[in-house]
Write a protein that holds these residues in place. Sequence first.
Motif, PDB file in Angstrom:
ATOM      1  N   THR A  41      31.075  79.411  20.955  1.00 24.74           N
ATOM      2  CA  THR A  41      30.121  79.191  19.858  1.00 24.74           C
ATOM      3  C   THR A  41      30.039  80.420  18.965  1.00 24.74           C
ATOM      4  OG1 THR A  41      28.851  77.629  21.176  1.00 24.74           O
ATOM      5  CG2 THR A  41      27.705  78.676  19.347  1.00 24.74           C
ATOM      6  N   ASP A 160      30.797  71.964  17.063  1.00 21.93           N
ATOM      7  CA  ASP A 160      30.443  72.559  18.351  1.00 21.93           C
ATOM      8  C   ASP A 160      29.957  71.467  19.284  1.00 21.93           C
ATOM      9  OD1 ASP A 160      29.904  74.280  20.367  1.00 21.93           O
ATOM     10  OD2 ASP A 160      28.682  75.659  19.179  1.00 21.93           O
ATOM     11  N   GLU A 161      30.795  71.090  20.223  1.00 23.35           N
ATOM     12  CA  GLU A 161      30.486  70.025  21.179  1.00 23.35           C
ATOM     13  C   GLU A 161      29.847  68.824  20.500  1.00 23.35           C
ATOM     14  OE1 GLU A 161      28.767  71.262  24.897  1.00 23.35           O
ATOM     15  OE2 GLU A 161      29.133  73.353  24.368  1.00 23.35           O
TER      16      GLU A 161
HETATM   17 MG    MG Z   1      28.453  77.039  22.932  1.00 17.49          MG
END
Ligand code: MG
Lengths: 306, 244
Positions: A41, A160-161
């Motif tokens: 991240t 991000d995910e």
């Molecule tokens: Mg992360």
Amino acid sequence: MIEIRHLTRVYDGVPVVNDVSLTIGTGELAVLVGTSGSGKTTLLRMINRLVQPTSGQVLVEGVDTATLPAHLLRRRIGYAIQGHGLFPHRTVAQNIATVPRLLGWPRARIDARVDELLALFQLDPATFRNRMPHQLSGGQAQRVGVARALAAKPDLLLMDEPFGALDPLIRAKAQADLRAIQQKLGTTLILVTHDMQEAVDLGDRIAVMDGGRLLQYDHPARILTQPAAPFVRDLIGATDRPLRLLSLKTVGDLAQPGDAEGPAIPPEATLHDALAECLWTGRTALPVQGGGIVTLDALRAEARPR
Amino acid sequence: MIRRILPALAGLALLAFLISPGSFAPLFQPFTRNNAPAIYTQTSLLSLTLSHLAIVALAVAASTVAGLVLAILVTRGAGREFLPLARTVTAVGQTFPPVAVLALAVPVLGFGTGPTLVALFLYGLLPVFENALAGLSNQPAPVAEAARAMGLTPRQRLWQIDLPLALPLLLAGMRLTAVISLGTATIGSTVAARTLGEVIIAGLLSSNTAFVLQGGLVVGILAVLIHHAFQAAEVRARRRMGLD
Ligand SMILES: [Mg+2]
Ligand SMILES: Nc1ncnc2c1ncn2[C@@H]1O[C@H](COP(=O)(O)OP(=O)(O)OP(=O)(O)O)[C@@H](O)[C@H]1O
């Protein structure tokens, strides 16, 4: 093209991203994988400067991003996060229109773009345009979040995910949609995931991170067959390796002349699907729709490193 | 239904009473002694009520602007360091008795509306400030992050995201401030501000319970109505965001 050069971020004396360099070609999809806390991240957030790098550079189309005002840079880079972050006081259409509005697009163009994106993500514009975010299911909100990130046709999309909160069926659908949309729009995409299968299915290249360092950055097949470190092999999961390898190719790639019994398999199915079909129906060869066959022997050969 | 009908009835009764107080004399007669007048007629009740409301509105507006600006300043950038100080100042404003503020303000501002406004302003600062603060700082993290990532400038984030999201809590703070001020404003009459306190004080001085009662009732009903109006706005704002 995105070039990341010697990017480092230090928190309290500890480098959480440590001298990472990698290049992502225009229109490519790069997937970042690694254990929790490995710095994925942070790396992603340094690209749109939500996090200021301690050292190193990010170049977008050859331009050092540090030379651009952060808010202008961010309007060119789409960002979709887990938990979508939709603005709760704005309708779906207003959420999607955020960046086009900041860029001063004319009203009619914004409206057309919103409807186009809603349709692309299979959300009926008439039904969803004026909904508030709290009136959406998790999967719908997620798709609106991605639509919002894509609204101003960014050169680069960071995710991000994005599919973390979705159930397996919707997740598979969302992945397929994302890949199709990405190819259609030609967007360069960097995606973070914890799901190795997702990484192999989606990525043109996979970047494996551990403890802030980039251990390997390569095509999925090479990550699977030639892991650069024991950590990479463990992350892939040694037992799933052959099956993941098979999921990289389609039946069409392997079809050979011949005859076989039973129902045919579509050429766009993966070799993984073909193997499952062979095992389930007890056949040693399957006819391929449109001609040819795929054999269990050929599948077996494909499941091994070469 | 009841939640709507009751305030509407109370409002209608209040309006009727203010337009024609004389018709309500029989109701208040039992509370007088020695044939004292049942209805306060020194000044028109309607004009006292309007003046009372104007003072309260002015004070609430001032508290809101000051409380909100203060909350904005201490939630961003270098202002964060002043958060504890701002909290102390507003809390002191609330604990300092309004009567004492009046006493201190009169020598400076003279008799009349001025000291009352100052007292109400200080007294009403805390609820607005604390609520605005809560509204501005308790934003969902992904929303704040998304706003930054979309490329909104700090000013755009304030106007387009932070303030709209803080609105329900801000309205709750204004509601508290307005209701508190509405009651507190009555003491302004001790320093010659034109408020409904005049009726109550006249009743106390002449031992006329009817006056005290009608002054108190008008203030009370006004408080209920204003409370209700703010709450309705608050509920609407919350519903829109799916908070209820
Ligand atoms: Mg992360
Ligand atoms: N603002 C910060 N201050 C201090 N440390 C931080 C900060 N942000 C992240 N870290 C640390 O940096 C490391 C990497 O965090 P990061 O969020 O990049 O990991 P990640 O790979 O995305 O993990 P996950 O898969 O759990 O999301 C973690 O150890 C985290 O505690």
